[in-house]
Write a protein that holds these residues in place. Structure first.
Motif, PDB file in Angstrom:
ATOM      1  N   GLY A 220       0.849  -1.200   0.000  1.00 23.98           N
ATOM      2  CA  GLY A 220       0.000   0.000   0.000  1.00 23.98           C
ATOM      3  C   GLY A 220       0.877   1.239   0.000  1.00 23.98           C
ATOM      4  N   ILE A 221       0.504   2.203  -0.831  1.00 23.44           N
ATOM      5  CA  ILE A 221       1.279   3.463  -0.880  1.00 23.44           C
ATOM      6  C   ILE A 221       0.325   4.616  -0.585  1.00 23.44           C
ATOM      7  N   THR A 222       0.692   5.470   0.356  1.00 16.27           N
ATOM      8  CA  THR A 222      -0.123   6.660   0.638  1.00 16.27           C
ATOM      9  C   THR A 222       0.781   7.890   0.668  1.00 16.27           C
ATOM     10  N   GLY A 223       0.155   9.050   0.696  1.00 15.55           N
ATOM     11  CA  GLY A 223       0.897  10.279   0.953  1.00 15.55           C
ATOM     12  C   GLY A 223       0.891  10.532   2.456  1.00 15.55           C
ATOM     13  N   ALA A 224       1.222  11.747   2.844  1.00 14.94           N
ATOM     14  CA  ALA A 224       1.124  12.154   4.251  1.00 14.94           C
ATOM     15  C   ALA A 224       0.859  13.650   4.272  1.00 14.94           C
ATOM     16  N   LEU A 249      -3.928  -2.868   5.469  1.00 17.64           N
ATOM     17  CA  LEU A 249      -4.209  -4.225   4.963  1.00 17.64           C
ATOM     18  C   LEU A 249      -3.006  -4.905   4.283  1.00 17.64           C
ATOM     19  N   PRO A 250      -2.290  -4.243   3.378  1.00 15.63           N
ATOM     20  CA  PRO A 250      -1.162  -4.946   2.744  1.00 15.63           C
ATOM     21  C   PRO A 250      -0.005  -5.183   3.726  1.00 15.63           C
ATOM     22  N   LYS A 251       0.890  -6.089   3.358  1.00 12.96           N
ATOM     23  CA  LYS A 251       1.978  -6.457   4.278  1.00 12.96           C
ATOM     24  C   LYS A 251       3.071  -5.394   4.350  1.00 12.96           C
ATOM     25  N   ALA A 252       3.100  -4.502   3.354  1.00 15.34           N
ATOM     26  CA  ALA A 252       4.090  -3.411   3.415  1.00 15.34           C
ATOM     27  C   ALA A 252       3.391  -2.093   3.106  1.00 15.34           C
ATOM     28  N   HIS A 253       3.781  -1.066   3.830  1.00 17.47           N
ATOM     29  CA  HIS A 253       3.201   0.260   3.600  1.00 17.47           C
ATOM     30  C   HIS A 253       4.329   1.243   3.302  1.00 17.47           C
ATOM     31  N   ILE A 254       4.159   2.004   2.216  1.00 18.58           N
ATOM     32  CA  ILE A 254       5.147   3.034   1.861  1.00 18.58           C
ATOM     33  C   ILE A 254       4.446   4.388   1.912  1.00 18.58           C
ATOM     34  N   VAL A 255       5.041   5.328   2.629  1.00 15.10           N
ATOM     35  CA  VAL A 255       4.524   6.705   2.676  1.00 15.10           C
ATOM     36  C   VAL A 255       5.435   7.572   1.809  1.00 15.10           C
ATOM     37  N   THR A 256       4.824   8.319   0.905  1.00 19.01           N
ATOM     38  CA  THR A 256       5.619   9.266   0.107  1.00 19.01           C
ATOM     39  C   THR A 256       5.300  10.670   0.614  1.00 19.01           C
ATOM     40  N   ASP A 302      -3.335  -6.037  13.589  1.00 19.37           N
ATOM     41  CA  ASP A 302      -3.202  -5.751  12.149  1.00 19.37           C
ATOM     42  C   ASP A 302      -2.110  -4.718  11.933  1.00 19.37           C
ATOM     43  N   GLY A 303      -1.937  -4.342  10.668  1.00 22.04           N
ATOM     44  CA  GLY A 303      -0.872  -3.389  10.333  1.00 22.04           C
ATOM     45  C   GLY A 303       0.178  -4.055   9.476  1.00 22.04           C
ATOM     46  N   PRO A 304       0.997  -3.262   8.791  1.00 25.02           N
ATOM     47  CA  PRO A 304       1.986  -3.835   7.863  1.00 25.02           C
ATOM     48  C   PRO A 304       3.220  -4.409   8.581  1.00 25.02           C
ATOM     49  N   GLU A 305       3.874  -5.338   7.927  1.00 22.77           N
ATOM     50  CA  GLU A 305       5.115  -5.887   8.500  1.00 22.77           C
ATOM     51  C   GLU A 305       6.272  -4.927   8.260  1.00 22.77           C
ATOM     52  N   GLU A 306       6.174  -4.208   7.138  1.00 27.51           N
ATOM     53  CA  GLU A 306       7.242  -3.248   6.790  1.00 27.51           C
ATOM     54  C   GLU A 306       6.624  -1.871   6.654  1.00 27.51           C
ATOM     55  N   PHE A 307       7.355  -0.861   7.137  1.00 23.94           N
ATOM     56  CA  PHE A 307       6.838   0.515   7.045  1.00 23.94           C
ATOM     57  C   PHE A 307       7.966   1.428   6.552  1.00 23.94           C
ATOM     58  N   HIS A 308       7.755   2.054   5.422  1.00 26.44           N
ATOM     59  CA  HIS A 308       8.787   2.918   4.829  1.00 26.44           C
ATOM     60  C   HIS A 308       8.250   4.340   4.673  1.00 26.44           C
TER      61      HIS A 308
END
Ligand code: SF4
Length: 490
Positions: A220-224, A249-256, A302-308
């Motif tokens: 999953g990719i979101t802004g901030a 929901l997805p196993k990895a979340h990336i914030v741009t 819940d929550g992602p395993e990886e957070f970037h």
């Protein structure tokens, strides 16, 4: 990387720019937009709503001016200590178990994301709304790598189906009518016997389509909207709840996010939140305000395993210490777009890049180069409404004026305009000649044959869109002034 913001306040980010490396033809695109009846209908409907809701939300609080001042103080302070707060954010996010990446250019941002996707063998990505990913044209990069990407914000989903860029920074599909959205859904979805004749039915349809995408996504990719330095959290402000699903929901979340999104603490974030929703959608606060602070903990359900978190510069550090640093205070509320007579007439696509309206007319030349976007600083009537409604007090007309000066200095103004302006300047510096010329001009304008000749053959393009008014004046301003002064004396 953070040293960069410490040691060199002027910045020295890579010169690489983002987005479409092309000349933006604002004039041609706006002429086209003015003739597009469907677009005009959609813009007309949207305009009044934003202005009224914002006015009401502001009237409902006792002293909006003091809210604005507090928000501006937070931004001024943070920009003065940007390196410090970025470092603090990075340290705290790492402590939370997250990873921070620094991208000077949009290309670097895309490469970091592609690398994460490759390492995780990701086939499917879902996205919440992110203007930074629009700056980087991320969807195209993901699709080129064979990754299925789905926008989950309703407006973004609509324009993804339409294969169009957003036309507003908070309402990306503002240019679409209900009928157009219905046609897009009919074309893209296997509808069975589902009806699409109301807005509620369209929303249900999008929800149905997106549900499976949420469940199947690898990343999953979101802004901030903000980055909180002392907790290492990304703050996400939404009205649809899709952001939270994309983040959890997805196993990895990336914030741009871009570097200027950092604020010291939650109290500072609250000061900005108070003006953000009121200026953007006329709400006291949006439906969801989420704080995302790292990957799931051992006891979390819940929550992602990886957070970037990827921090993008893209020319922003170049603005520090210059008059254009003001633009780094922008919280992307969209109020300046909603109140701009130019934006309201032509919509967002005419501006040719990610950021439209007055804020875009300043940001786009700074990010993509003045040469590519030299029409934009001139896409303003200088009515000053944008500065008046901007909660962060950004002097947009003054910044546009400075860009016009730059254009002139860099010889980017069209030759005809330069010659006309220089001739006008020379003439007004010679009062006798100016006086004589105004007399001749008046004579020409009061003579129907002569004035029609000039309109038809000399100032053709100017008169193409204007009517020549009848001139019945009894003399030039100077002649009449002299006459009335004489009469008063006698
Ligand atoms: S320039 Fe001001 S009004 Fe425009 S989007 Fe940014 S903060 Fe909002």
């Amino acid at each position: 990387m953070v040293e960069h913001y410490k040691s060199n306040p002027q910045g020295s980010a890579s010169n690489s720019t983002s987005g479409p490396h092309q000349t933006l033809f604002f004039k041609a695109q706006s002429s086209h937009a003015l003739l597009d009846n469907t677009l005009q209908e959609a813009l007309k409907k949207a305009k009044g709503g934003f202005i009224e809701k914002r006015s009401k939300a502001i009237a409902d609080v006792e002293n909006f001016e003091s809210y604005k001042q507090q928000a501006q103080l937070v931004k001024n302070h943070t920009l003065d200590h940007l390196a410090y707060y970025l470092t603090q954010f990075e340290d705290n996010l790492i402590k939370n178990g997250g990873q921070v990446h620094w991208a000077s250019t949009p290309e670097q941002l895309n490469n970091i994301i592609l690398h994460i996707c490759e390492r995780r063998d990701a086939k499917s990505v879902i996205k919440g709304k992110s203007m930074i990913s629009e700056e980087a044209n991320l969807n195209a990069a993901l699709e080129a790598a064979g990754i299925d990407v789905t926008e989950t914000d309703l407006g973004e989903y609509i324009i993804q189906l339409a294969k169009e860029p957003p036309s507003h920074i908070i309402v990306p599909a503002i240019h679409k009518t209900r009928q157009q959205v219905e046609a897009l859904f009919r074309n893209a979805h296997d509808l069975g016997d589902r009806e699409l004749d109301t807005i509620a039915a369209l929303v249900d349809e999008a929800r149905l389509q997106l549900r499976q995408k949420f469940l199947n996504a690898d990343i999953g990719i979101t802004g901030a909207n903000m980055l909180i330095a002392d907790t290492g959290s990304a703050m996400l402000v939404t009205n649809e709840g899709n952001g939270d699903l994309t983040a959890t929901l997805p196993k990895a979340h990336i914030v741009t996010a871009s570097i200027e999104k950092v604020v010291p603490d939650l109290e500072s974030a609250s000061a900005i939140l108070r003006v953000l929703a009121r200026s953007a959608t006329g709400q006291p606060i949006t439906s969801y305000t989420s704080l995302l602070s790292g990957p799931r903990g051992i006891e979390d359900l819940d929550g992602p395993e990886e957070f970037h978190v990827i921090l993008l510069d893209n020319q922003r550090s170049q603005m520090l210490g210059t008059p254009f640093e003001e633009m780094l205070k922008c919280i992307k509320c969209g109020a300046c777009l909603n109140h701009c007579p130019i934006y309201s007439a032509v919509g967002g696509h005419a501006y040719g890049w990610v950021y439209p309206g007055p804020m875009g007319s300043v940001l786009t030349p700074l990010m993509t180069g003045l040469k590519q976007s030299s029409d934009l600083p001139n896409a303003s009537t200088f009515c000053g409404r944008c500065e008046e409604v901007c909660p962060m007090g950004i002097p947009l007309p003054e910044l546009l004026r400075q860009l016009r000066n730059k254009e002139h200095e860099e010889h980017l103004t069209p030759r005809k305009t330069r010659i006309s302006l220089q001739s006008f300047m020379w003439t007004i510096q010679h009062p006798k000649i100016f006086y004589w010329l105004t007399q001749i001009t008046r004579k020409v304008l009061t003579n129907t044959t002569l004035s029609q000749f000039f309109a038809k053959y000399i100032f053709t393009s100017w008169y193409n869109s204007k009517e020549l008014p009848k001139n019945n004046s009894k003399g030039t301003f100077m002649e009449q002034y002299k006459k009335s002064s004489k009469q008063k004396k006698t």
